[in-house]
Design a protein around this motif. Sequence first.
Motif, PDB file in Angstrom:
ATOM      1  N   THR A 210       0.838  -1.198   0.000  1.00  0.00           N
ATOM      2  CA  THR A 210       0.000   0.000   0.000  1.00  0.00           C
ATOM      3  C   THR A 210       0.870   1.243   0.000  1.00  0.00           C
ATOM      4  N   ILE A 211       0.442   2.270  -0.757  1.00  0.00           N
ATOM      5  CA  ILE A 211       1.148   3.554  -0.795  1.00  0.00           C
ATOM      6  C   ILE A 211       0.198   4.660  -0.329  1.00  0.00           C
ATOM      7  N   ILE A 212       0.763   5.840  -0.092  1.00  0.00           N
ATOM      8  CA  ILE A 212      -0.008   7.007   0.316  1.00  0.00           C
ATOM      9  C   ILE A 212       0.087   8.067  -0.782  1.00  0.00           C
ATOM     10  N   LEU A 213      -1.077   8.490  -1.287  1.00  0.00           N
ATOM     11  CA  LEU A 213      -1.147   9.589  -2.251  1.00  0.00           C
ATOM     12  C   LEU A 213      -1.350  10.903  -1.494  1.00  0.00           C
ATOM     13  N   ARG A 214      -0.549  11.917  -1.832  1.00  0.00           N
ATOM     14  CA  ARG A 214      -0.666  13.220  -1.188  1.00  0.00           C
ATOM     15  C   ARG A 214      -0.837  14.305  -2.255  1.00  0.00           C
ATOM     16  N   GLY A 215      -1.875  15.118  -2.099  1.00  0.00           N
ATOM     17  CA  GLY A 215      -2.125  16.229  -3.007  1.00  0.00           C
ATOM     18  C   GLY A 215      -2.035  17.559  -2.279  1.00  0.00           C
ATOM     19  N   ARG A 216      -1.530  18.580  -2.975  1.00  0.00           N
ATOM     20  CA  ARG A 216      -1.387  19.912  -2.393  1.00  0.00           C
ATOM     21  C   ARG A 216      -1.804  20.973  -3.405  1.00  0.00           C
ATOM     22  N   ASN A 217      -2.174  22.158  -2.871  1.00  0.00           N
ATOM     23  CA  ASN A 217      -2.519  23.337  -3.676  1.00  0.00           C
ATOM     24  C   ASN A 217      -3.754  23.115  -4.547  1.00  0.00           C
ATOM     25  N   PHE A 218      -4.671  22.272  -4.087  1.00  0.00           N
ATOM     26  CA  PHE A 218      -5.988  22.186  -4.723  1.00  0.00           C
ATOM     27  C   PHE A 218      -6.921  23.178  -4.034  1.00  0.00           C
ATOM     28  N   GLY A 219      -8.166  23.221  -4.471  1.00  0.00           N
ATOM     29  CA  GLY A 219      -9.119  24.117  -3.841  1.00  0.00           C
ATOM     30  C   GLY A 219      -9.450  23.664  -2.431  1.00  0.00           C
ATOM     31  N   PRO A 220      -9.799  24.600  -1.524  1.00  0.00           N
ATOM     32  CA  PRO A 220     -10.143  24.210  -0.155  1.00  0.00           C
ATOM     33  C   PRO A 220     -11.485  23.480  -0.099  1.00  0.00           C
ATOM     34  N   ASN A 221     -11.491  22.392   0.652  1.00  0.00           N
ATOM     35  CA  ASN A 221     -12.719  21.628   0.898  1.00  0.00           C
ATOM     36  C   ASN A 221     -13.435  21.254  -0.405  1.00  0.00           C
TER      37      ASN A 221
ATOM     38  N   THR B 149      -0.232  -5.164 -11.689  1.00  0.00           N
ATOM     39  CA  THR B 149       1.154  -4.775 -11.864  1.00  0.00           C
ATOM     40  C   THR B 149       1.288  -3.897 -13.097  1.00  0.00           C
ATOM     41  N   GLY B 150       2.367  -3.139 -13.171  1.00  0.00           N
ATOM     42  CA  GLY B 150       2.610  -2.277 -14.313  1.00  0.00           C
ATOM     43  C   GLY B 150       2.993  -0.881 -13.870  1.00  0.00           C
ATOM     44  N   LEU B 151       3.034   0.045 -14.822  1.00  0.00           N
ATOM     45  CA  LEU B 151       3.328   1.447 -14.550  1.00  0.00           C
ATOM     46  C   LEU B 151       2.017   2.194 -14.409  1.00  0.00           C
ATOM     47  N   LEU B 152       1.705   2.619 -13.198  1.00  0.00           N
ATOM     48  CA  LEU B 152       0.441   3.296 -12.900  1.00  0.00           C
ATOM     49  C   LEU B 152       0.644   4.809 -12.947  1.00  0.00           C
ATOM     50  N   THR B 153      -0.247   5.498 -13.651  1.00  0.00           N
ATOM     51  CA  THR B 153      -0.230   6.958 -13.727  1.00  0.00           C
ATOM     52  C   THR B 153      -1.484   7.499 -13.053  1.00  0.00           C
ATOM     53  N   PHE B 154      -1.303   8.318 -12.004  1.00  0.00           N
ATOM     54  CA  PHE B 154      -2.410   8.923 -11.275  1.00  0.00           C
ATOM     55  C   PHE B 154      -2.611  10.357 -11.793  1.00  0.00           C
ATOM     56  N   THR B 155      -3.847  10.697 -12.153  1.00  0.00           N
ATOM     57  CA  THR B 155      -4.198  12.049 -12.591  1.00  0.00           C
ATOM     58  C   THR B 155      -5.305  12.568 -11.687  1.00  0.00           C
ATOM     59  N   ALA B 156      -4.997  13.609 -10.896  1.00  0.00           N
ATOM     60  CA  ALA B 156      -5.946  14.187  -9.947  1.00  0.00           C
ATOM     61  C   ALA B 156      -6.435  15.533 -10.471  1.00  0.00           C
ATOM     62  N   THR B 157      -7.770  15.755 -10.433  1.00  0.00           N
ATOM     63  CA  THR B 157      -8.379  16.987 -10.932  1.00  0.00           C
ATOM     64  C   THR B 157      -9.404  17.483  -9.922  1.00  0.00           C
ATOM     65  N   GLY B 158      -9.280  18.728  -9.482  1.00  0.00           N
ATOM     66  CA  GLY B 158     -10.243  19.319  -8.555  1.00  0.00           C
ATOM     67  C   GLY B 158     -11.525  19.699  -9.275  1.00  0.00           C
ATOM     68  N   ARG B 159     -12.655  19.369  -8.701  1.00  0.00           N
ATOM     69  CA  ARG B 159     -13.941  19.639  -9.352  1.00  0.00           C
ATOM     70  C   ARG B 159     -14.256  21.129  -9.412  1.00  0.00           C
ATOM     71  N   GLU B 160     -13.946  21.886  -8.362  1.00  0.00           N
ATOM     72  CA  GLU B 160     -14.240  23.315  -8.354  1.00  0.00           C
ATOM     73  C   GLU B 160     -13.077  24.149  -8.898  1.00  0.00           C
ATOM     74  N   SER B 161     -11.864  23.844  -8.478  1.00  0.00           N
ATOM     75  CA  SER B 161     -10.706  24.640  -8.896  1.00  0.00           C
ATOM     76  C   SER B 161     -10.205  24.275 -10.282  1.00  0.00           C
ATOM     77  N   ASP B 162     -10.531  23.065 -10.748  1.00  0.00           N
ATOM     78  CA  ASP B 162     -10.080  22.567 -12.051  1.00  0.00           C
ATOM     79  C   ASP B 162      -8.554  22.467 -12.125  1.00  0.00           C
TER      80      ASP B 162
END
Length: 210
Positions: A62-73, A137-150
Amino acid sequence: MRLSRIIMALAVGLAVVAVPTAAGAAQPQPAPTVTDTPQPPPYTPELASLTVSRPTINLGETIILRGRNFGPNETVDIVVSVRPIAAPAANQAPARRSDGTTVAMAPVAYQASAPLRFTARTNAAGEFSRSYKPSVTGLLTFTATGRESDRTATTELRVLDGRQPPPLPVTGDSLGTPMKVGGGLVGAGTVLLLLSLAWRHRQRLGLRSH
């Protein structure tokens, strides 16, 4: 005489009027005051970022995903796409034929699964932390998008198969050599057994003749 006096009076009057005007013009003028307040530079929002706790793991960890500088709440949509990891040629042991030549064993083509989707929720500072356990297994690419801030950010993760690779299959050519060697050993053993029996038989005949 009257005309000359009138001219002199006019000249004196003009001189008296001109002196205060010249004196006022000679006085330094006050510098204009600046009444406009300086404007702050335009605000530039920081770029969103996405990171993983470890760049490479084995399947089942298991890994931990951390996101920063997205919109608040806000809700952040995360899409995971999977690509195969090409196995290095050095790890592919060739199959050997009976004549000494080798045959390259090509790996089976990997079929990537459909992209996975899940969500995360940011705090008041626009940050989130979420655990994730890959199922492929493989090379996983995570793409995170904020719904309000885009705002969008991506990161990658390598998921390896921690199990030992299965043994290579035995081909017909590889099996021929052990069978030939085994057959030769059996034949040699049979000849030695016959020679031993013949020698014993001669020894018995020699004893009887005496």
